[in-house]
Design a protein around this motif. Structure first.
Motif, PDB file in Angstrom:
ATOM      1  N   PRO A 209       0.827  -1.208   0.000  1.00  0.00           N
ATOM      2  CA  PRO A 209       0.000   0.000   0.000  1.00  0.00           C
ATOM      3  C   PRO A 209       0.867   1.267   0.000  1.00  0.00           C
ATOM      4  N   GLU A 211       0.166   4.170   0.839  1.00  0.00           N
ATOM      5  CA  GLU A 211       0.000   5.029   2.015  1.00  0.00           C
ATOM      6  C   GLU A 211       0.978   4.651   3.124  1.00  0.00           C
ATOM      7  N   VAL A 212       1.320   3.368   3.205  1.00  0.00           N
ATOM      8  CA  VAL A 212       2.264   2.956   4.252  1.00  0.00           C
ATOM      9  C   VAL A 212       3.645   3.558   3.973  1.00  0.00           C
ATOM     10  N   ILE A 213       4.050   3.525   2.704  1.00  0.00           N
ATOM     11  CA  ILE A 213       5.336   4.108   2.336  1.00  0.00           C
ATOM     12  C   ILE A 213       5.306   5.615   2.578  1.00  0.00           C
ATOM     13  N   ALA A 215       3.398   7.225   4.675  1.00  0.00           N
ATOM     14  CA  ALA A 215       3.377   7.484   6.117  1.00  0.00           C
ATOM     15  C   ALA A 215       4.797   7.462   6.665  1.00  0.00           C
ATOM     16  N   VAL A 218       6.511  10.657   5.714  1.00  0.00           N
ATOM     17  CA  VAL A 218       6.063  11.756   6.575  1.00  0.00           C
ATOM     18  C   VAL A 218       6.679  11.617   7.964  1.00  0.00           C
TER      19      VAL A 218
ATOM     20  N   MET C  80       0.584  12.961   9.544  1.00  0.00           N
ATOM     21  CA  MET C  80      -0.564  12.733   8.681  1.00  0.00           C
ATOM     22  C   MET C  80      -1.297  11.464   9.084  1.00  0.00           C
ATOM     23  N   PHE C  82      -3.798   8.751   7.480  1.00  0.00           N
ATOM     24  CA  PHE C  82      -4.265   8.353   6.154  1.00  0.00           C
ATOM     25  C   PHE C  82      -5.619   7.674   6.226  1.00  0.00           C
ATOM     26  N   GLN C  83      -6.281   7.672   5.079  1.00  0.00           N
ATOM     27  CA  GLN C  83      -7.598   7.040   4.977  1.00  0.00           C
ATOM     28  C   GLN C  83      -7.540   5.568   5.391  1.00  0.00           C
ATOM     29  N   SER C  84      -6.489   4.868   4.906  1.00  0.00           N
ATOM     30  CA  SER C  84      -6.360   3.448   5.245  1.00  0.00           C
ATOM     31  C   SER C  84      -5.552   3.269   6.526  1.00  0.00           C
ATOM     32  N   ALA C  86      -2.637   3.364   7.118  1.00  0.00           N
ATOM     33  CA  ALA C  86      -1.241   3.153   6.736  1.00  0.00           C
ATOM     34  C   ALA C  86      -0.366   2.780   7.924  1.00  0.00           C
ATOM     35  N   ASP C 159      -6.536  12.686   6.093  1.00  0.00           N
ATOM     36  CA  ASP C 159      -7.156  12.387   4.810  1.00  0.00           C
ATOM     37  C   ASP C 159      -8.280  11.379   5.011  1.00  0.00           C
TER      38      ASP C 159
END
Lengths: 320, 329, 385
Positions: A209, A211-213, A215, A218, C80, C82-84, C86, C159
């Motif tokens: 995913p 988003e994990v990378i 995150a 960030v 942040m 995230f929606q999922s 993460a 998000d």
């Protein structure tokens, strides 16, 4: 022994490699039984067992033969052993281990195979993991073109590169590098394994995913940190299966070693075995035991790590 | 025991050097100012892979050039290709390769589908599948020795012994030297020997097909099958009209993977077909035979180029199919 | 403490698509700003540009009055959600929360103390040793929050953090996040497509359509005084009824509107509110009525034909037909329905008896009437525009 299909909950709990995969398998569990019920197995099971038996007979023949005395092997079929099951000897194994091929004892070929196969599996996968990460999560010009190019390279048959690569390795420039013998076999295996390894690992690493990378970025992680702390631990199933594949492939390889390894001193067991088939074609007591020794490590790896192996086969090829 | 330590020592040292070099390079890259830092780090990640890939690209291009040279490395133009397509023996080689691709792939896939279907939820399913999958782990050399005990004309040949059980006087068959099939000997028909060698590869490949197709089968949503049954489909119809089309992508993957593997097979023909004699040769085997035992590298290279041309479309079909399946999720 | 400023912030893709043509927005220190809009409106793109996950094509992004356009996400000191969520699947809850601090080589004891504090705050103490796969949806959401909180960043970016929770949990968590943000006082930008979330959580709400800011104001202001038809219809559920009508006259006696063959007269305060209508005499306009403006207190009245009655307990929703075309602001344009009838929804007292098929006369609160220009969609207010 683990099972191939993991249709039962107990098999699922034994699998603790990643949590996500565990969830996934769990979710599918109720589906499996129902599809089976719907399509019916009835008399079909006899077909399954018949094929399973047919598939096992040849290997069983080898195993039994390898424990029979020399005269028996040569004069009667292995199935006659069932009439005299006490007739078992380990002589074949002890004599093949000390048997010499090209001046080297068979046992030394076993260790050559180990020497060839372990780095021959690890090196390409390590290199491919880095490359797959870069192709998935680093931004640079020509990234997509490079990915396509690597898929295209999977087309190149190993045979096509043997001669030029051999010439390259024996050129003056390469003479100076400490690559003679086994290291040049590693290098050749790494080269030949590269496209498929990058392709499969990129499929896996690229589908983590995003988003994990993100995150992690960030949170302040660098690429090396993301690679080592997040991507690698999450890729254990893919890497393990690919490593098993590559290991089995290198372990069982004859061609690459024969072409790049030089003299018998650097050759694996497959070489010794083929030599024995050629020169001692009737010494079945040696050939059967020798063949079984070459098979023993792959079989152990296969039986103990079947779960990973199967998962690797499935990478990208099964919906869901 | 010394052997173990020297083996493992070599292994550990090799890998340690690799890691150390990569780590050092990454550290150096991190010392650079932006934007060079990011670029250098990317280079450290992708660089080793590209270098190894060059080891494939350059030889492939060189091989292409070699295919225009003759036995003495003199320019030969398209001579090698002309020789391949005009020689009767080579027509046999091409036809054999085609049969290999069709028969081994077809039979392996059908066995895979059959086992996957009937073994599903059967008692002892994991054991049956493991037995069928087991040959995958065995080397071609090992397989050659194993199957000798089946095909051998000697007393220990299983197949001949079984024939002897038939009524009447049975003569001993030299299976692997029989270039006829049902009495037909033709350049376009594979010999009995070729078919029997194919059986060995089917023995190796069917496990792969079974495992992959079986997993796909378990991913078919149950309501799909239930809906078909409520609509009046029999078990058979539900399987062939609903389940099979649903896992079509997986079947294509299996078939293409097997074809690619089969086209590149040469070692089993070296061992069981005595290097391709008695009309058992295939393209990959011919490539090896010409380049090494016959020492005609130009002709070998030309065979390799033809092999490349044969495999290329299949690899692309496979890659496209896999992408479509991933996107179709 | 921190502020966030966007000056003509742009996002253009290589294929020429302009996701964000140029956005000016300022978030005050400690403020909770919600960015809301339909899917594809560019709200996530804006958030990702603020985070540094998406390149900025033009304009400036300032955190604490410093331009950060060229800084990576690591260098912006933001957190942040995230929606999922993460979450890092390979790490425990504790590892997830501590990851950023470990990367910054924070002292081990400090990390431990902070993780414990955050875990206590979010009721995660009991699950610190578990991996994300073993948590419930609500727990995962709280871990994601914890990972952001523990950093004490300059900015929180969120998000759609609630979209993966079930309805009941979402309402509960919504309130918890808002409360937490106020307590911590960290400047927050929150993206959602759910206008209820936007209204309930934000100090201010910015409504985005196709990358363009339609209005940025307090929830009350957005609801009571939308700047344009898009905001008027996006905010509020059921959404505002908007029908085509006409300004028949305007003078000292008030403003007369013609709607579905009926005349509505605005006098006094309601006429003053919509004084700008004087410029539209003889022209067609869009007239907006919130469902609760019908059938309660009011000075005017309208006749409607009841089609459907929905009893919700706290209110009774009446779907009825009126003889005027409806006007709708879509993603790209303002559309008037074909035909001369449309459905309006009124929210009535649940005890009021009303039957399907009836023609009823309902009061209309003219103080809550809205008027919009038919071609631009802009609200017509006090002064002529």
């Amino acid at each position: 022994m683990t099972d191939i299909s993991a249709p039962l909950p107990h098999a699922v709990t034994a699998d603790s490699s990643t949590d996500s995969s565990k969830d996934k398998v769990k979710d599918e569990t109720p589906l499996m039984t129902k599809v089976a019920k719907a399509t019916g197995s009835g008399p079909g099971k006899y077909i399954v067992w018949l094929i399973a038996a047919l598939w096992t007979v040849p290997t069983m023949g080898l195993l039994i033969s390898s424990f029979r005395p020399e005269d028996d092997i040569k004069t009667s079929g292995w199935w006659t052993w069932f009439g005299e099951p006490g007739n078992v000897t380990f002589d074949n194994y002890s004599s093949v281990l000390s048997d010499k091929v090209g001046g080297q004892p068979f046992s030394s070929f076993f260790w050559n195979t180990v020497r060839i196969a372990v780095p021959g599996a690890i090196i390409p996968i390590a290199v491919a993991s880095f490359a797959a990460y870069a192709l998935s999560w680093m931004h640079f010009k020509g990234r997509d073109a490079l990915s396509v190019f690597i898929v295209a390279l999977m087309v190149v048959p190993l045979q096509m590169c043997l001669i030029p690569l051999l010439r390259l390795f024996s050129s003056d420039a390469f003479e100076k590098l400490p690559l003679e013998g086994i290291p040049s076999i590693w290098l050749a295996h790494a080269i030949f394994g590269m496209p498929i390894a990058i392709f499969l690992l990129k499929n896996f690493i690229g589908s983590l995913p995003s988003e994990v990378i993100e995150a992690a970025r960030v949170d302040g992680a660098s690429h090396m940190t993301i690679f080592l702390k997040i991507v690698m631990p999450l890729s254990v199933p893919a890497i393990a299966s690919l490593a098993i594949f590559q290991f089995l492939w290198v372990w069982n390889d004859l061609l690459v070693a024969k072409v790049f390894g030089g003299g018998a001193r650097n050759q694996p067991m497959t070489y010794a075995l083929v030599d024995m088939v050629g020169n001692k074609g009737n010494e079945w007591q040696l050939l059967t035991a020798g063949a079984f020794i070459t098979m023993i490590v792959p079989l152990i790896v296969f039986l103990s790590l079947q779960r990973f192996f199967v998962r690797g086969l499935l990478a990208g090829s099964v919906k869901g | 025991m010394g052997d173990i330590f020297s083996s493992l020592g070599l292994v550990v040292v090799g890998i340690a050097i690799f890691v150390a070099v990569l780590g050092a390079l990454y550290w150096l890259a991190s010392q650079l100012p932006e934007p060079w830092r990011e670029r250098a780090r990317t280079a450290v990640f992708i660089g080793p892979g590209i270098i190894l890939l060059l080891g494939l690209v350059i030889p492939a291009l060189l091989n292409f050039r070699y295919s225009f040279l003759d036995r003495d490395d003199e320019w030969y133009g398209f001579g090698n290709y002309r020789d391949i397509f005009t020689n009767d023996n080579n027509i046999k080689v091409l036809a054999n390769t085609l049969w290999w691709g069709i028969l081994v792939t077809g039979v392996s896939t059908i066995i895979g589908i059959t086992i996957a279907r009937f073994a599903d939820r059967m008692r002892g399913e994991p054991i049956a599948k493991a037995l069928i999958f087991l040959p995958t782990a065995i080397s071609m050399v090992g397989a050659g020795i194993i199957w000798n005990f089946v095909y051998s004309p000697k007393e220990y040949g299983l197949l001949n012994s079984m024939l002897r059980l038939l009524p009447g006087e049975q003569e001993t068959k030299f299976f692997l030297q029989d270039p006829k099939l049902f009495g037909i000997q033709s350049n376009y028909v594979p010999g009995l020997n070729t078919v029997l060698i194919m059986v060995v590869i089917i023995w190796i490949q069917a496990g792969f097909a079974t495992v992959v197709i079986s997993a796909a089968l378990k991913g078919v949503p149950d309501d799909l099958v239930e809906a078909a049954k409520i609509d009046g489909a029999t078990d058979r119809q539900a399987f062939y009209k609903v389940v099979l089309p649903y896992i079509k992508g997986t079947i294509i993957t299996v078939a293409t993977t097997v074809v690619i593997a089969v086209l590149k097979i040469f070692d089993i023909i070296q061992t069981m077909g005595k290097g391709g004699s008695f009309g058992t040769s295939t393209m990959a085997n011919e490539m090896y035979e010409q380049a090494f035992p016959q020492d005609n590298e130009g002709l070998g290279a030309a065979w390799a180029v033809l092999l490349f041309v044969a495999v290329a479309p299949i690899v692309f079909v496979n890659a496209r199919n896999q992408r479509a399946m991933r996107e179709g999720r | 403490m921190s502020t966030l400023t966007m000056k003509n912030l742009q996002k253009k893709y290589p294929n020429g698509y302009e996701a964000v043509p140029g956005l000016d927005l300022h978030v005050d220190d400690g403020e909770f700003l919600v960015l809301v809009g339909p899917s594809g409106c560019g709200k996530s793109t804006v958030l990702r540009m603020v985070a540094g996950l998406e390149d900025i094509s033009g304009g400036e992004l300032l955190i604490d009055d410093v331009v950060v356009n060229d800084r990576g996400p690591q260098q912006r000191d933001i957190a942040m959600v995230f929606q999922s969520y993460a979450l890092y699947p390979n790490m425990t809850v504790e590892g997830n929360i501590a990851f950023a601090m470990k990367l910054r080589k924070t002292d081990k004891d400090v990390i431990k103390a902070k993780v414990a504090e955050v875990a206590e705050l979010l009721e995660l103490t009991a699950v610190l040793d578990r991996k994300p796969g073993q948590l419930s949806g609500g727990q995962r959401q709280r871990v994601a929050m914890g990972r952001a909180i523990v950093r004490e960043p300059k900015l929180f970016l969120m998000d759609e953090p609630l979209s993966n929770l079930d309805a009941k949990l979402r309402v509960q968590t919504r309130a918890e996040i808002a409360k937490l943000q106020r307590r911590l006082g960290v400047t927050t930008m929150y993206v959602t497509h759910d206008q209820v979330e936007a209204m309930t959580m934000g100090d201010r709400v910015a409504v985005l359509r196709r990358g363009i800011l339609m209005q940025c104001a307090s929830p009350a202001q957005l609801y009571e005084a939308p700047d344009n038809l898009f905001v008027a219809q996006f905010i509020g559920s059921p959404s505002m009824n908007v029908l085509r009508g006409k300004v028949s006259s305007a003078g000292d006696a008030g403003i007369a509107l013609e709607l579905a063959g009926q005349t509505i007269t605005l006098t006094g305060a309601s006429a003053q509110r919509l004084a700008g209508l004087a410029a539209y005499v003889g022209q067609e306009i869009a007239i907006g009525m919130r469902p609760e403006a019908i059938g309660g207190d009011g000075t005017a009245s309208i006749d409607i034909d009841v089609d459907l009655v929905e009893m919700l307990g706290s209110e009774k929703l009446v779907h009825a037909t009126m003889g005027a075309p409806s006007v709708r602001s879509t993603d790209t344009a303002i559309e008037t329905s074909s035909g001369n009838e449309s459905t309006v929804v009124a929210s009535l007292d649940p005890r009021r008896e009303i039957r399907v098929g009836e023609r009823v006369t309902l009061t209309l609160d003219t103080l809550r009437l809205h008027a919009f220009d038919l071609s631009t969609g802009a609200a017509i207010g006090r002064a002529s525009s």
